[in-house]
Design an enzyme around this catalytic site. Sequence first.
Site, PDB file in Angstrom:
ATOM      1  N   LYS A  12      30.213 -23.006  10.725  1.00 14.51           N
ATOM      2  CA  LYS A  12      30.445 -21.985   9.690  1.00 14.51           C
ATOM      3  C   LYS A  12      29.332 -20.947   9.730  1.00 14.51           C
ATOM      4  O   LYS A  12      28.178 -21.232  10.081  1.00 14.51           O
ATOM      5  CB  LYS A  12      30.553 -22.608   8.293  1.00 14.51           C
ATOM      6  CG  LYS A  12      29.302 -23.326   7.767  1.00 14.51           C
ATOM      7  CD  LYS A  12      28.313 -22.415   7.065  1.00 14.51           C
ATOM      8  CE  LYS A  12      27.094 -23.183   6.572  1.00 14.51           C
ATOM      9  NZ  LYS A  12      26.014 -22.275   6.082  1.00 14.51           N
ATOM     10  N   ASP A 138      28.287 -28.217   1.519  1.00 16.84           N
ATOM     11  CA  ASP A 138      29.077 -27.415   2.457  1.00 16.84           C
ATOM     12  C   ASP A 138      30.334 -28.126   2.936  1.00 16.84           C
ATOM     13  O   ASP A 138      31.179 -27.516   3.598  1.00 16.84           O
ATOM     14  CB  ASP A 138      28.235 -27.035   3.682  1.00 16.84           C
ATOM     15  CG  ASP A 138      27.251 -25.912   3.400  1.00 16.84           C
ATOM     16  OD1 ASP A 138      27.449 -25.181   2.411  1.00 16.84           O
ATOM     17  OD2 ASP A 138      26.279 -25.763   4.166  1.00 16.84           O
TER      18      ASP A 138
END
Length: 285
Positions: A12, A138
């Site tokens: 990411k 996350d």
Amino acid sequence: MTGTAREAAWAKLNLSLDVLGTRPDGFHDLRMIMQSVDLHDDVTVTLDGTGVCRAETNRSYLPCGADNVAVRAAQVFLERAGLTCGVHIRLHKRIPVCAGLGGGSSDAAAVLRALNRWKDYPLSVYALCELGAQIGSDVPFCVLCGTALAEGRGERLTKLPDTPEMFTVICKPDVCFSTPALYAKLDDVALAKRPDTRAMRAALEKGDLEAIGAGLCNVFEQVAIPDHLELNYIKSIMMSYGAYGAQMTGSGSAVYGLFDSFEYAAVACTMLKDKYSEIFLAKTV
């Protein structure tokens, strides 16, 4: 009870990252827009009758027991599903560690997706994200993937329009940052610049790569770069070779640049490879 499932664990990037303040639970409230890219780890999950969750990986320095977040993800899923079988997780790592690219969180998310698919999808994507929030901040985004606004600790997700196809050069310098130390520094400084989340969302809705690049903002840069000026050097190389924007992702230390051209991105990679060993060319997913 046996079975094997495979998942890609996507890295990411933070298109924006804002730290809004400290929460009563000691964590920080965040507002960030995140984007998946096709740099990934390969995750293979095999169920067996051992009753034990464990992992193996091509990175010898990573833990393979309960300290590995992928193993923790398997344990959390089995508890939720009421299963007593064992899980063996094979992690082929490509995503650099200590980089701000969400490698461990993405591995955990891939384990959740793999087990959910093996069980014929008993949990919705958002229920799986809620499960991921028990593992790490996350992990919910890494379950969802794509483009999303994340708030709270990262568990409150709003799906956003997919970005236009973008190529990204990711450079991980040979330095690691302490995330708690960066948070502590942020708590002691007045930030000169914060992300304009509304403008970034508008740029994403329009598919305006130039505006997306111009709107990149990560508040951690303001406390990381003064002590590590090579991050600015990496950004300047990327911008010199056609990036629409470049910045550090997460709490670092990886820096990425956004390009609309594979050719320009490839040239930037070549220029950085003379000095840095961990260089990747990826695109958005």
